[in-house]
Scaffold this motif. Structure first.
Motif, PDB file in Angstrom:
ATOM      1  N   GLN A 108       0.829  -1.208   0.000  1.00 57.45           N
ATOM      2  CA  GLN A 108       0.000   0.000   0.000  1.00 57.45           C
ATOM      3  C   GLN A 108       0.866   1.263   0.000  1.00 57.45           C
ATOM      4  OE1 GLN A 108      -2.177  -1.015   3.577  1.00 57.45           O
ATOM      5  NE2 GLN A 108      -4.087  -1.301   2.401  1.00 57.45           N
ATOM      6  N   ILE A 109       1.925   1.239   0.790  1.00 55.57           N
ATOM      7  CA  ILE A 109       2.824   2.393   0.862  1.00 55.57           C
ATOM      8  C   ILE A 109       3.484   2.639  -0.492  1.00 55.57           C
ATOM      9  CG2 ILE A 109       4.966   3.271   1.894  1.00 55.57           C
ATOM     10  CD1 ILE A 109       4.124   1.696   4.470  1.00 55.57           C
ATOM     11  N   ALA A 110       3.919   1.573  -1.147  1.00 57.81           N
ATOM     12  CA  ALA A 110       4.557   1.720  -2.459  1.00 57.81           C
ATOM     13  C   ALA A 110       3.599   2.324  -3.477  1.00 57.81           C
ATOM     14  CB  ALA A 110       5.073   0.364  -2.951  1.00 57.81           C
ATOM     15  N   LYS A 111       2.360   1.867  -3.465  1.00 64.98           N
ATOM     16  CA  LYS A 111       1.371   2.435  -4.381  1.00 64.98           C
ATOM     17  C   LYS A 111       1.114   3.901  -4.063  1.00 64.98           C
ATOM     18  CE  LYS A 111      -1.071  -1.712  -5.772  1.00 64.98           C
ATOM     19  NZ  LYS A 111      -2.348  -2.408  -5.893  1.00 64.98           N
ATOM     20  N   MET A 112       0.990   4.223  -2.782  1.00 65.98           N
ATOM     21  CA  MET A 112       0.750   5.604  -2.400  1.00 65.98           C
ATOM     22  C   MET A 112       1.905   6.497  -2.840  1.00 65.98           C
ATOM     23  SD  MET A 112      -0.259   7.385   1.241  1.00 65.98           S
ATOM     24  CE  MET A 112       1.378   7.494   1.946  1.00 65.98           C
ATOM     25  N   GLU A 113       3.121   6.012  -2.671  1.00 66.82           N
ATOM     26  CA  GLU A 113       4.295   6.795  -3.084  1.00 66.82           C
ATOM     27  C   GLU A 113       4.279   7.036  -4.595  1.00 66.82           C
ATOM     28  OE1 GLU A 113       6.467   8.371  -1.143  1.00 66.82           O
ATOM     29  OE2 GLU A 113       5.369   7.617   0.603  1.00 66.82           O
ATOM     30  N   ARG A 114       3.918   6.020  -5.359  1.00 60.94           N
ATOM     31  CA  ARG A 114       3.832   6.181  -6.814  1.00 60.94           C
ATOM     32  C   ARG A 114       2.751   7.201  -7.177  1.00 60.94           C
ATOM     33  NH1 ARG A 114       1.716   1.272  -9.153  1.00 60.94           N
ATOM     34  NH2 ARG A 114      -0.216   2.379  -9.372  1.00 60.94           N
ATOM     35  N   TRP A 115       1.616   7.116  -6.499  1.00 59.82           N
ATOM     36  CA  TRP A 115       0.512   8.038  -6.771  1.00 59.82           C
ATOM     37  C   TRP A 115       0.873   9.468  -6.360  1.00 59.82           C
ATOM     38  CZ3 TRP A 115      -3.281   4.016  -4.447  1.00 59.82           C
ATOM     39  CH2 TRP A 115      -3.566   3.047  -5.419  1.00 59.82           C
ATOM     40  N   LYS A 116       1.661   9.609  -5.308  1.00 61.20           N
ATOM     41  CA  LYS A 116       2.087  10.949  -4.895  1.00 61.20           C
ATOM     42  C   LYS A 116       2.878  11.624  -6.016  1.00 61.20           C
ATOM     43  CE  LYS A 116       4.053  11.547  -0.913  1.00 61.20           C
ATOM     44  NZ  LYS A 116       4.818  11.356   0.330  1.00 61.20           N
ATOM     45  N   VAL A 117       3.740  10.866  -6.674  1.00 55.07           N
ATOM     46  CA  VAL A 117       4.538  11.403  -7.787  1.00 55.07           C
ATOM     47  C   VAL A 117       3.624  11.783  -8.950  1.00 55.07           C
ATOM     48  CG1 VAL A 117       6.312  10.832  -9.493  1.00 55.07           C
ATOM     49  CG2 VAL A 117       6.620  10.153  -7.102  1.00 55.07           C
ATOM     50  N   GLU A 118       2.704  10.892  -9.298  1.00 63.41           N
ATOM     51  CA  GLU A 118       1.765  11.174 -10.391  1.00 63.41           C
ATOM     52  C   GLU A 118       0.913  12.398 -10.070  1.00 63.41           C
ATOM     53  OE1 GLU A 118      -0.591   7.671 -11.110  1.00 63.41           O
ATOM     54  OE2 GLU A 118       1.180   6.424 -11.462  1.00 63.41           O
ATOM     55  N   LEU A 119       0.427  12.464  -8.849  1.00 70.32           N
ATOM     56  CA  LEU A 119      -0.398  13.590  -8.423  1.00 70.32           C
ATOM     57  C   LEU A 119       0.390  14.897  -8.477  1.00 70.32           C
ATOM     58  CD1 LEU A 119      -2.946  14.875  -7.261  1.00 70.32           C
ATOM     59  CD2 LEU A 119      -2.224  14.065  -4.991  1.00 70.32           C
ATOM     60  N   ALA A 120       1.637  14.858  -8.057  1.00 71.88           N
ATOM     61  CA  ALA A 120       2.467  16.068  -8.103  1.00 71.88           C
ATOM     62  C   ALA A 120       2.616  16.572  -9.535  1.00 71.88           C
ATOM     63  CB  ALA A 120       3.837  15.797  -7.482  1.00 71.88           C
ATOM     64  N   LYS A 121       2.797  15.654 -10.474  1.00 74.73           N
ATOM     65  CA  LYS A 121       2.910  16.053 -11.885  1.00 74.73           C
ATOM     66  C   LYS A 121       1.619  16.710 -12.367  1.00 74.73           C
ATOM     67  CE  LYS A 121       6.277  12.522 -13.165  1.00 74.73           C
ATOM     68  NZ  LYS A 121       6.488  11.272 -13.908  1.00 74.73           N
ATOM     69  N   GLU A 122       0.496  16.103 -12.040  1.00 72.44           N
ATOM     70  CA  GLU A 122      -0.788  16.654 -12.474  1.00 72.44           C
ATOM     71  C   GLU A 122      -1.070  17.993 -11.797  1.00 72.44           C
ATOM     72  OE1 GLU A 122      -4.191  14.101 -13.168  1.00 72.44           O
ATOM     73  OE2 GLU A 122      -2.923  12.361 -12.756  1.00 72.44           O
ATOM     74  N   THR A 123      -0.720  18.099 -10.530  1.00 70.73           N
ATOM     75  CA  THR A 123      -0.920  19.354  -9.804  1.00 70.73           C
ATOM     76  C   THR A 123      -0.014  20.449 -10.364  1.00 70.73           C
ATOM     77  OG1 THR A 123      -1.498  18.111  -7.817  1.00 70.73           O
ATOM     78  CG2 THR A 123      -0.879  20.407  -7.509  1.00 70.73           C
ATOM     79  N   ASP A 124       1.222  20.100 -10.661  1.00 74.73           N
ATOM     80  CA  ASP A 124       2.144  21.073 -11.268  1.00 74.73           C
ATOM     81  C   ASP A 124       1.619  21.549 -12.614  1.00 74.73           C
ATOM     82  OD1 ASP A 124       3.812  20.832  -9.083  1.00 74.73           O
ATOM     83  OD2 ASP A 124       5.294  19.577 -10.098  1.00 74.73           O
ATOM     84  N   ALA A 125       1.057  20.646 -13.398  1.00 71.49           N
ATOM     85  CA  ALA A 125       0.502  21.020 -14.704  1.00 71.49           C
ATOM     86  C   ALA A 125      -0.669  21.982 -14.532  1.00 71.49           C
ATOM     87  CB  ALA A 125       0.073  19.778 -15.477  1.00 71.49           C
ATOM     88  N   ALA A 126      -1.523  21.730 -13.562  1.00 72.42           N
ATOM     89  CA  ALA A 126      -2.650  22.632 -13.303  1.00 72.42           C
ATOM     90  C   ALA A 126      -2.151  23.995 -12.834  1.00 72.42           C
ATOM     91  CB  ALA A 126      -3.590  22.022 -12.272  1.00 72.42           C
ATOM     92  N   GLN A 127      -1.125  23.999 -11.992  1.00 69.55           N
ATOM     93  CA  GLN A 127      -0.563  25.269 -11.519  1.00 69.55           C
ATOM     94  C   GLN A 127       0.053  26.046 -12.672  1.00 69.55           C
ATOM     95  OE1 GLN A 127      -0.759  26.706  -8.368  1.00 69.55           O
ATOM     96  NE2 GLN A 127      -0.052  28.441  -9.576  1.00 69.55           N
TER      97      GLN A 127
END
Length: 138
Positions: free
Chosen positions: A47-66
């Motif tokens: 679960q932690i590994a998946k969350m860490e991967r999703w954190k990276v993906e989310l950061a990319k999407e959030t940066d794109a929105a910003q």
């Protein structure tokens, strides 16, 4: 006693993160409280590994929105009240999209919670009068 301190901190994190949308109980996996989420919900390594991967993906999407918001502010005329109102509407749309993206990653995390973890999440949300999200598979 350490367990109760963690839950109290999570309550604060949930309250802070939920201000974006007062009804939904969000976790905000990209926030600074990711370690607290791991501890409170006693997440396993997978679960932690998946969350860490999703954190990276989310950061990319959030940066794109910003970046999209920054471009909007830099490229649009802002000299009249009408122009400012148009920009405000577009900016709010970008903000809402960013919130929905963040919630979608929270839902992915909730989808991999076991029954006890999800029950704990629902209980914590209800304690602070917020609506729990329903997990969706990624």
């Amino acid at each position: 006693m350490n367990y109760f301190i963690s839950i109290f901190i999570l309550f604060g994190a949930l309250l802070t993160c939920s201000k974006v949308n007062a009804q939904d109980c969000t976790l905000a996996i990209s926030g600074r409280d990711a370690d607290i989420i791991i501890q409170v919900f006693q997440m396993n390594n997978e679960q932690i590994a998946k969350m860490e991967r999703w954190k990276v993906e989310l950061a990319k999407e959030t940066d794109a929105a910003q970046e999209q918001a920054n471009q909007l502010l830099a490229s649009q005329p802002q000299s009249t009240p009408e122009e400012l109102a148009r920009i405000a509407v577009k900016y709010k749309e970008i903000q809402n999209r960013a919130v929905e993206i963040s919630k979608s990653y929270d839902k992915k995390l909730l989808a991999i919670f076991n029954e006890n973890q999800y029950r704990r999440y629902v209980g914590l949300c209800r304690e602070i009068f917020l609506k729990p999200l329903v997990g969706i598979p990624d």
